[in-house]
Design a protein around this motif. Structure first.
Motif, PDB file in Angstrom:
ATOM      1  N   THR A  42       0.832  -1.203   0.000  1.00 23.43           N
ATOM      2  CA  THR A  42       0.000   0.000   0.000  1.00 23.43           C
ATOM      3  C   THR A  42       0.866   1.251   0.000  1.00 23.43           C
ATOM      4  OG1 THR A  42      -1.836  -1.098   1.131  1.00 23.43           O
ATOM      5  CG2 THR A  42      -1.706   1.308   1.317  1.00 23.43           C
ATOM      6  N   ALA A  43       0.635   2.099  -0.991  1.00 22.40           N
ATOM      7  CA  ALA A  43       1.441   3.323  -1.149  1.00 22.40           C
ATOM      8  C   ALA A  43       0.920   4.095  -2.356  1.00 22.40           C
ATOM      9  CB  ALA A  43       2.909   2.979  -1.365  1.00 22.40           C
ATOM     10  N   VAL A  44       1.439   5.290  -2.503  1.00 24.43           N
ATOM     11  CA  VAL A  44       1.273   6.016  -3.758  1.00 24.43           C
ATOM     12  C   VAL A  44       2.449   5.626  -4.650  1.00 24.43           C
ATOM     13  CG1 VAL A  44       1.156   8.256  -4.880  1.00 24.43           C
ATOM     14  CG2 VAL A  44       0.098   7.930  -2.628  1.00 24.43           C
ATOM     15  N   TYR A  45       2.128   5.216  -5.861  1.00 27.77           N
ATOM     16  CA  TYR A  45       3.144   4.759  -6.803  1.00 27.77           C
ATOM     17  C   TYR A  45       3.404   5.851  -7.839  1.00 27.77           C
ATOM     18  CZ  TYR A  45       3.123   0.068  -4.917  1.00 27.77           C
ATOM     19  OH  TYR A  45       3.273  -1.024  -4.090  1.00 27.77           O
ATOM     20  N   TYR A  46       4.685   6.128  -8.054  1.00 23.29           N
ATOM     21  CA  TYR A  46       5.110   7.173  -8.976  1.00 23.29           C
ATOM     22  C   TYR A  46       5.999   6.579 -10.068  1.00 23.29           C
ATOM     23  CZ  TYR A  46       3.909  10.290  -5.076  1.00 23.29           C
ATOM     24  OH  TYR A  46       3.264  10.958  -4.060  1.00 23.29           O
ATOM     25  N   CYS A  47       5.810   7.061 -11.271  1.00 28.66           N
ATOM     26  CA  CYS A  47       6.784   6.749 -12.311  1.00 28.66           C
ATOM     27  C   CYS A  47       7.674   7.977 -12.505  1.00 28.66           C
ATOM     28  CB  CYS A  47       6.118   6.342 -13.611  1.00 28.66           C
ATOM     29  SG  CYS A  47       5.236   7.643 -14.467  1.00 28.66           S
ATOM     30  N   ALA A  48       8.855   7.732 -13.049  1.00 29.50           N
ATOM     31  CA  ALA A  48       9.820   8.806 -13.203  1.00 29.50           C
ATOM     32  C   ALA A  48      10.759   8.501 -14.355  1.00 29.50           C
ATOM     33  CB  ALA A  48      10.617   8.979 -11.912  1.00 29.50           C
ATOM     34  N   VAL A  49      11.299   9.564 -14.920  1.00 30.78           N
ATOM     35  CA  VAL A  49      12.255   9.472 -16.018  1.00 30.78           C
ATOM     36  C   VAL A  49      13.656   9.681 -15.479  1.00 30.78           C
ATOM     37  CG1 VAL A  49      12.970  10.380 -18.246  1.00 30.78           C
ATOM     38  CG2 VAL A  49      10.552  10.421 -17.598  1.00 30.78           C
ATOM     39  N   ARG A  50      14.526   8.710 -15.750  1.00 31.63           N
ATOM     40  CA  ARG A  50      15.914   8.863 -15.306  1.00 31.63           C
ATOM     41  C   ARG A  50      16.628   9.853 -16.214  1.00 31.63           C
ATOM     42  NH1 ARG A  50      20.962   4.715 -15.753  1.00 31.63           N
ATOM     43  NH2 ARG A  50      22.211   5.510 -14.027  1.00 31.63           N
ATOM     44  N   THR A  51      17.301  10.844 -15.631  1.00 37.37           N
ATOM     45  CA  THR A  51      17.911  11.912 -16.422  1.00 37.37           C
ATOM     46  C   THR A  51      19.387  12.112 -16.140  1.00 37.37           C
ATOM     47  OG1 THR A  51      17.140  13.476 -14.753  1.00 37.37           O
ATOM     48  CG2 THR A  51      15.770  13.217 -16.727  1.00 37.37           C
ATOM     49  N   ASN A  52      19.968  11.322 -15.240  1.00 41.48           N
ATOM     50  CA  ASN A  52      21.405  11.435 -15.020  1.00 41.48           C
ATOM     51  C   ASN A  52      21.952  10.068 -14.636  1.00 41.48           C
ATOM     52  OD1 ASN A  52      21.462  11.112 -11.986  1.00 41.48           O
ATOM     53  ND2 ASN A  52      20.193  12.942 -12.122  1.00 41.48           N
ATOM     54  N   TYR A  53      23.251   9.987 -14.439  1.00 43.43           N
ATOM     55  CA  TYR A  53      23.884   8.692 -14.211  1.00 43.43           C
ATOM     56  C   TYR A  53      24.099   8.359 -12.743  1.00 43.43           C
ATOM     57  CZ  TYR A  53      24.513   8.348 -19.205  1.00 43.43           C
ATOM     58  OH  TYR A  53      24.284   8.260 -20.550  1.00 43.43           O
ATOM     59  N   ALA A  91      17.447  10.648  -6.697  1.00 44.95           N
ATOM     60  CA  ALA A  91      18.273  11.696  -7.303  1.00 44.95           C
ATOM     61  C   ALA A  91      18.559  11.472  -8.783  1.00 44.95           C
ATOM     62  CB  ALA A  91      19.585  11.827  -6.539  1.00 44.95           C
ATOM     63  N   ALA A  92      18.373  10.263  -9.267  1.00 47.99           N
ATOM     64  CA  ALA A  92      18.646   9.977 -10.684  1.00 47.99           C
ATOM     65  C   ALA A  92      17.517  10.412 -11.599  1.00 47.99           C
ATOM     66  CB  ALA A  92      18.900   8.485 -10.867  1.00 47.99           C
ATOM     67  N   TYR A  93      16.418  10.873 -11.038  1.00 50.08           N
ATOM     68  CA  TYR A  93      15.203  11.143 -11.806  1.00 50.08           C
ATOM     69  C   TYR A  93      14.781  12.594 -11.657  1.00 50.08           C
ATOM     70  CZ  TYR A  93      15.076   6.066 -11.749  1.00 50.08           C
ATOM     71  OH  TYR A  93      15.409   4.732 -11.886  1.00 50.08           O
ATOM     72  N   ALA A  94      14.567  13.274 -12.782  1.00 46.93           N
ATOM     73  CA  ALA A  94      14.191  14.681 -12.722  1.00 46.93           C
ATOM     74  C   ALA A  94      12.710  14.910 -12.974  1.00 46.93           C
ATOM     75  CB  ALA A  94      14.999  15.489 -13.729  1.00 46.93           C
ATOM     76  N   TYR A  95      12.060  13.969 -13.612  1.00 44.63           N
ATOM     77  CA  TYR A  95      10.646  14.142 -13.962  1.00 44.63           C
ATOM     78  C   TYR A  95       9.825  13.044 -13.304  1.00 44.63           C
ATOM     79  CZ  TYR A  95      12.716  17.118 -17.515  1.00 44.63           C
ATOM     80  OH  TYR A  95      13.446  18.080 -18.158  1.00 44.63           O
ATOM     81  N   TRP A  96       8.733  13.479 -12.687  1.00 42.31           N
ATOM     82  CA  TRP A  96       7.891  12.579 -11.928  1.00 42.31           C
ATOM     83  C   TRP A  96       6.428  12.778 -12.294  1.00 42.31           C
ATOM     84  CZ3 TRP A  96       9.901   9.181  -8.245  1.00 42.31           C
ATOM     85  CH2 TRP A  96      11.264   9.339  -7.959  1.00 42.31           C
ATOM     86  N   GLY A  97       5.664  11.688 -12.212  1.00 41.64           N
ATOM     87  CA  GLY A  97       4.232  11.810 -12.349  1.00 41.64           C
ATOM     88  C   GLY A  97       3.595  12.238 -11.048  1.00 41.64           C
ATOM     89  N   GLN A  98       2.271  12.343 -11.061  1.00 43.07           N
ATOM     90  CA  GLN A  98       1.553  12.806  -9.891  1.00 43.07           C
ATOM     91  C   GLN A  98       1.256  11.682  -8.911  1.00 43.07           C
ATOM     92  OE1 GLN A  98       0.087  11.951 -12.663  1.00 43.07           O
ATOM     93  NE2 GLN A  98      -1.624  10.676 -11.986  1.00 43.07           N
ATOM     94  N   GLY A  99       1.427  10.454  -9.347  1.00 43.61           N
ATOM     95  CA  GLY A  99       1.237   9.298  -8.490  1.00 43.61           C
ATOM     96  C   GLY A  99      -0.155   8.695  -8.607  1.00 43.61           C
ATOM     97  N   THR A 100      -0.243   7.410  -8.313  1.00 40.56           N
ATOM     98  CA  THR A 100      -1.522   6.710  -8.279  1.00 40.56           C
ATOM     99  C   THR A 100      -1.561   5.855  -7.010  1.00 40.56           C
ATOM    100  OG1 THR A 100      -3.037   5.282  -9.543  1.00 40.56           O
ATOM    101  CG2 THR A 100      -0.690   4.750  -9.685  1.00 40.56           C
ATOM    102  N   GLN A 101      -2.680   5.904  -6.324  1.00 44.67           N
ATOM    103  CA  GLN A 101      -2.797   5.234  -5.036  1.00 44.67           C
ATOM    104  C   GLN A 101      -3.096   3.749  -5.225  1.00 44.67           C
ATOM    105  OE1 GLN A 101      -2.637   6.546  -1.661  1.00 44.67           O
ATOM    106  NE2 GLN A 101      -2.634   4.337  -1.210  1.00 44.67           N
TER     107      GLN A 101
END
Length: 124
Positions: free
Chosen positions: A91-102, A109-119
């Motif tokens: 149980t949590a809010v799940y977020y997807c994200a785009v990795r933008t650095n190494y 910290a590897a991800y600069a863009y995030w979605g709003q999340g889905t419960q």
């Protein structure tokens, strides 16, 4: 402008399955690894899974290994998280994200863009 929109969350009983989707727009999807993270109330955001841009590499947190599967469809700019045998501790809010650095791709910290999340709520 990069935009990520998650969907597919809901309230389920323990043992059930869900499939989360994350649709990306803004031209950044195709060449970037995509990650899923989750955040439970009162806890820090934690890594769940990541998939490379070509889908040749995937990684899972130990807590979900063997139950969750990450996949992506680059033609649809969408990444998925298939979740089986769900437990109340998922149980949590799940977020997807785009990795933008190494940086370590299991770290926020590897991800600069995030979605709003889905419960996702799993009842016992």
């Amino acid at each position: 402008q990069v935009q990520l929109v998650e969907s597919g969350g809901g309230l389920v009983q323990a043992g059930a399955s869900l499939r989360l989707s994350c649709a990306a727009s803004g031209g950044i999807f195709g060449m970037n690894a995509m990650g899923w993270f989750r955040q439970a109330p009162g806890k820090e955001r934690e890594f769940v899974s990541v998939i490379s841009w070509s889908a040749s590499n995937t990684l899972y947190a130990d807590s979900v290994k063997g139950r969750f599967t990450i996949s992506r469809d680059n033609a649809k700019n969408t990444v998925y998280l298939h979740m089986n045998s769900l437990k109340p501790e998922d149980t949590a809010v799940y977020y997807c994200a785009v990795r933008t650095n190494y940086a370590d791709w299991t770290q926020v910290a590897a991800y600069a863009y995030w979605g709003q999340g889905t419960q996702v709520t799993v009842s016992s």
